[in-house]
Design a protein around this motif. Sequence first.
Motif, PDB file in Angstrom:
ATOM      1  N   GLN A 298     -19.074  -8.710  43.791  1.00  0.00           N
ATOM      2  CA  GLN A 298     -19.291  -7.715  44.844  1.00  0.00           C
ATOM      3  C   GLN A 298     -18.112  -6.742  44.947  1.00  0.00           C
ATOM      4  N   LEU A 299     -16.904  -7.292  44.947  1.00  0.00           N
ATOM      5  CA  LEU A 299     -15.720  -6.444  45.038  1.00  0.00           C
ATOM      6  C   LEU A 299     -15.658  -5.476  43.865  1.00  0.00           C
ATOM      7  N   CYS A 300     -15.863  -5.995  42.681  1.00  0.00           N
ATOM      8  CA  CYS A 300     -15.790  -5.152  41.493  1.00  0.00           C
ATOM      9  C   CYS A 300     -16.876  -4.082  41.503  1.00  0.00           C
ATOM     10  N   ARG A 301     -18.059  -4.435  41.974  1.00  0.00           N
ATOM     11  CA  ARG A 301     -19.138  -3.456  42.074  1.00  0.00           C
ATOM     12  C   ARG A 301     -18.740  -2.331  43.028  1.00  0.00           C
ATOM     13  N   GLU A 302     -18.187  -2.696  44.177  1.00  0.00           N
ATOM     14  CA  GLU A 302     -17.754  -1.688  45.147  1.00  0.00           C
ATOM     15  C   GLU A 302     -16.622  -0.819  44.600  1.00  0.00           C
ATOM     16  N   ALA A 303     -15.786  -1.404  43.743  1.00  0.00           N
ATOM     17  CA  ALA A 303     -14.648  -0.674  43.183  1.00  0.00           C
ATOM     18  C   ALA A 303     -15.025   0.131  41.946  1.00  0.00           C
ATOM     19  N   GLY A 304     -16.185  -0.151  41.373  1.00  0.00           N
ATOM     20  CA  GLY A 304     -16.566   0.523  40.141  1.00  0.00           C
ATOM     21  C   GLY A 304     -15.801   0.019  38.937  1.00  0.00           C
ATOM     22  N   VAL A 305     -15.465  -1.275  38.978  1.00  0.00           N
ATOM     23  CA  VAL A 305     -14.687  -1.913  37.914  1.00  0.00           C
ATOM     24  C   VAL A 305     -15.460  -3.134  37.433  1.00  0.00           C
ATOM     25  N   ALA A 306     -15.492  -3.362  36.151  1.00  0.00           N
ATOM     26  CA  ALA A 306     -16.173  -4.538  35.607  1.00  0.00           C
ATOM     27  C   ALA A 306     -15.436  -5.811  36.024  1.00  0.00           C
ATOM     28  N   PRO A 307     -16.174  -6.866  36.390  1.00  0.00           N
ATOM     29  CA  PRO A 307     -15.520  -8.128  36.754  1.00  0.00           C
ATOM     30  C   PRO A 307     -14.601  -8.659  35.658  1.00  0.00           C
ATOM     31  N   SER A 308     -14.919  -8.374  34.419  1.00  0.00           N
ATOM     32  CA  SER A 308     -14.071  -8.843  33.314  1.00  0.00           C
ATOM     33  C   SER A 308     -12.668  -8.246  33.392  1.00  0.00           C
ATOM     34  N   VAL A 309     -12.546  -7.048  33.968  1.00  0.00           N
ATOM     35  CA  VAL A 309     -11.228  -6.426  34.128  1.00  0.00           C
ATOM     36  C   VAL A 309     -10.356  -7.287  35.040  1.00  0.00           C
ATOM     37  N   LEU A 310     -10.908  -7.701  36.172  1.00  0.00           N
ATOM     38  CA  LEU A 310     -10.150  -8.530  37.108  1.00  0.00           C
ATOM     39  C   LEU A 310      -9.865  -9.903  36.502  1.00  0.00           C
ATOM     40  N   ASN A 311     -10.828 -10.459  35.812  1.00  0.00           N
ATOM     41  CA  ASN A 311     -10.625 -11.775  35.191  1.00  0.00           C
ATOM     42  C   ASN A 311      -9.558 -11.727  34.094  1.00  0.00           C
ATOM     43  N   ARG A 312      -9.559 -10.671  33.293  1.00  0.00           N
ATOM     44  CA  ARG A 312      -8.520 -10.537  32.253  1.00  0.00           C
ATOM     45  C   ARG A 312      -7.145 -10.352  32.887  1.00  0.00           C
ATOM     46  N   TRP A 313      -7.098  -9.557  33.966  1.00  0.00           N
ATOM     47  CA  TRP A 313      -5.841  -9.340  34.670  1.00  0.00           C
ATOM     48  C   TRP A 313      -5.328 -10.664  35.234  1.00  0.00           C
ATOM     49  N   ALA A 314      -6.203 -11.460  35.808  1.00  0.00           N
ATOM     50  CA  ALA A 314      -5.814 -12.763  36.356  1.00  0.00           C
ATOM     51  C   ALA A 314      -5.338 -13.710  35.263  1.00  0.00           C
ATOM     52  N   ALA A 315      -5.854 -13.510  34.048  1.00  0.00           N
ATOM     53  CA  ALA A 315      -5.476 -14.370  32.922  1.00  0.00           C
ATOM     54  C   ALA A 315      -4.175 -13.913  32.250  1.00  0.00           C
TER      55      ALA A 315
END
Length: 64
Positions: free
Chosen positions: A23-40
């Motif tokens: 949901q957050l990524c959708r609202e931000a216009g960013v793919a969830p994989s971007v946040l997951n890669r950043w977290a990794a």
Amino acid sequence: MSTFPTAADIKQRAERAGLSIVQLCREAGVAPSVLNRWAAGKSATTRNVERLTNALVKHEESVQ
């Protein structure tokens, strides 16, 4: 120079706000994989970090 939150900070704040990562990524216009890669441990662009942070702040303000 501004200090950006970490991926873990973003995920924790999203959880507290009742948002899933998708949901957050959708609202931000960013793919969830971007946040997951950043977290990794991969780097994230300033633009994507700003988008995620802005979407989270906007959501937090709307529920107050």
